[in-house]
Design an enzyme around this catalytic site. Sequence first.
Site, mmCIF file in Angstrom:
data_model
loop_
_atom_site.group_PDB
_atom_site.id
_atom_site.type_symbol
_atom_site.label_atom_id
_atom_site.label_comp_id
_atom_site.label_asym_id
_atom_site.label_seq_id
_atom_site.Cartn_x
_atom_site.Cartn_y
_atom_site.Cartn_z
ATOM 1 N N ASP A 124 -0.957 -20.308 -11.577
ATOM 2 C CA ASP A 124 -0.104 -21.118 -12.275
ATOM 3 C C ASP A 124 1.369 -20.637 -12.264
ATOM 4 O O ASP A 124 1.533 -19.491 -11.884
ATOM 5 C CB ASP A 124 -0.700 -21.222 -13.695
ATOM 6 C CG ASP A 124 -1.421 -20.194 -14.146
ATOM 7 O OD1 ASP A 124 -0.651 -19.314 -13.755
ATOM 8 O OD2 ASP A 124 -1.897 -20.355 -15.450
ATOM 9 N N ASN A 162 -8.114 -20.634 -26.530
ATOM 10 C CA ASN A 162 -8.369 -21.706 -26.575
ATOM 11 C C ASN A 162 -9.579 -22.226 -25.486
ATOM 12 O O ASN A 162 -9.962 -23.477 -25.083
ATOM 13 C CB ASN A 162 -7.346 -22.960 -26.585
ATOM 14 C CG ASN A 162 -6.573 -23.126 -25.210
ATOM 15 O OD1 ASN A 162 -7.020 -22.346 -24.406
ATOM 16 N ND2 ASN A 162 -5.569 -23.970 -25.433
ATOM 17 N N HIS A 183 -8.739 -21.969 -22.296
ATOM 18 C CA HIS A 183 -8.413 -22.314 -20.866
ATOM 19 C C HIS A 183 -8.413 -21.341 -19.804
ATOM 20 O O HIS A 183 -8.356 -20.144 -19.956
ATOM 21 C CB HIS A 183 -6.799 -22.869 -21.300
ATOM 22 C CG HIS A 183 -5.776 -21.805 -21.193
ATOM 23 N ND1 HIS A 183 -4.561 -22.099 -21.996
ATOM 24 C CD2 HIS A 183 -5.386 -20.640 -20.809
ATOM 25 C CE1 HIS A 183 -3.879 -20.854 -21.721
ATOM 26 N NE2 HIS A 183 -4.374 -20.217 -21.137
ATOM 27 N N GLU A 242 -6.042 -26.885 -19.888
ATOM 28 C CA GLU A 242 -6.055 -26.874 -21.296
ATOM 29 C C GLU A 242 -7.345 -27.693 -21.688
ATOM 30 O O GLU A 242 -7.531 -28.282 -20.733
ATOM 31 C CB GLU A 242 -4.792 -27.300 -21.778
ATOM 32 C CG GLU A 242 -3.544 -26.553 -21.701
ATOM 33 C CD GLU A 242 -3.424 -25.339 -22.426
ATOM 34 O OE1 GLU A 242 -4.486 -24.628 -23.036
ATOM 35 O OE2 GLU A 242 -2.151 -24.977 -22.703
HETATM 36 C C1 GLP Z 1 -1.973 -17.579 -19.783
HETATM 37 C C2 GLP Z 1 -2.271 -17.774 -18.312
HETATM 38 C C3 GLP Z 1 -3.727 -17.629 -18.134
HETATM 39 C C4 GLP Z 1 -4.061 -16.661 -18.811
HETATM 40 C C5 GLP Z 1 -4.265 -16.829 -20.406
HETATM 41 C C6 GLP Z 1 -4.538 -15.678 -21.057
HETATM 42 O O1 GLP Z 1 -1.143 -18.401 -20.512
HETATM 43 N N1 GLP Z 1 -1.978 -19.253 -17.933
HETATM 44 O O2 GLP Z 1 -3.965 -17.713 -16.904
HETATM 45 O O3 GLP Z 1 -5.734 -16.272 -18.505
HETATM 46 O O4 GLP Z 1 -3.124 -17.496 -20.642
HETATM 47 O O5 GLP Z 1 -3.324 -14.846 -21.230
HETATM 48 P P1 GLP Z 1 -3.578 -13.181 -21.831
HETATM 49 O O6 GLP Z 1 -4.446 -12.464 -20.735
HETATM 50 O O7 GLP Z 1 -2.202 -12.847 -22.081
HETATM 51 O O8 GLP Z 1 -4.274 -13.220 -23.331
#
Ligand code: GLP
Length: 241
Positions: free
Chosen positions: A67, A136, A138, A143
């Site tokens: 992404d 959440n 995702h 989402e």
């Molecule tokens: C982000 C990314 C995800 C990631 C998630 C958790 O926004 N788009 O790919 O897995 O949120 O992030 P973190 O590892 O910093 O908790």
Amino acid sequence: MNVVVVDTYKEIGEKAADIFVAQLLMKPNSILGLATGSTPLSLYEALIQRYKDGKIDFSQVTSFNLDEYVGLAPDHEQSYRYFMEKNLFEHINIDKNKTYVPDGLVKDADAFGKAYDQQIKDMGYIDLQILGIGANGHIGFNEPDKIFTYATHKVDLAETTIKANSRFFDSIDDVPKQAISMGIGTIMKSKKIILMATGEAKAQAIRDAIYTDPAPEHPASILQFHQNVTVIVDKEAASLL
Ligand code: GLP
């Protein structure tokens, strides 16, 4: 799903790195699916160390990232392209021309998404996909929703995601409200998937991913239908299992 529970965040990265080393020994020209966020950093640190130790070779690898924020240029310090350069690509022998991250500045997101998916399909799909998880549930930026979206697409970020990711920006107002994300279908076509999570804040999302009936309200729960998923978590993220 194989669930591996380890003691520390560092060990999550080491376990995931073991799988990467094996993957590239089996298939040096693997297609890797890469992720951003805090969680995969321990993996990237472990991979850089193994590269320095001569234990892994990325020279034939192609990578696709999950992404990118809409509106951020590749050289923006919070763009995911920039994250990948600083935290992995600059430190290993991957061919930069074979690293793909969605383009956050693209005008026609639908056309971009189709081309991104087609490119992945033409290469035979991703061999090994790394995933983090949002609190959440995702994956990528897919989402919670009423439907699972198959293709790479533009998404409106959930309020909770904007708030969670505001820690990386000067102010919450600077957090992009949209992103381009690989879709659930493309993720599910990956041959192997590693889902990583650390900390108590991810415990409910990990529980839902593994135990709840698969439903788009819990995006990671779709992984229950995949044949080859390894979930690597620390004790805190596993505390509700
Ligand atoms: C982000 C990314 C995800 C990631 C998630 C958790 O926004 N788009 O790919 O897995 O949120 O992030 P973190 O590892 O910093 O908790």
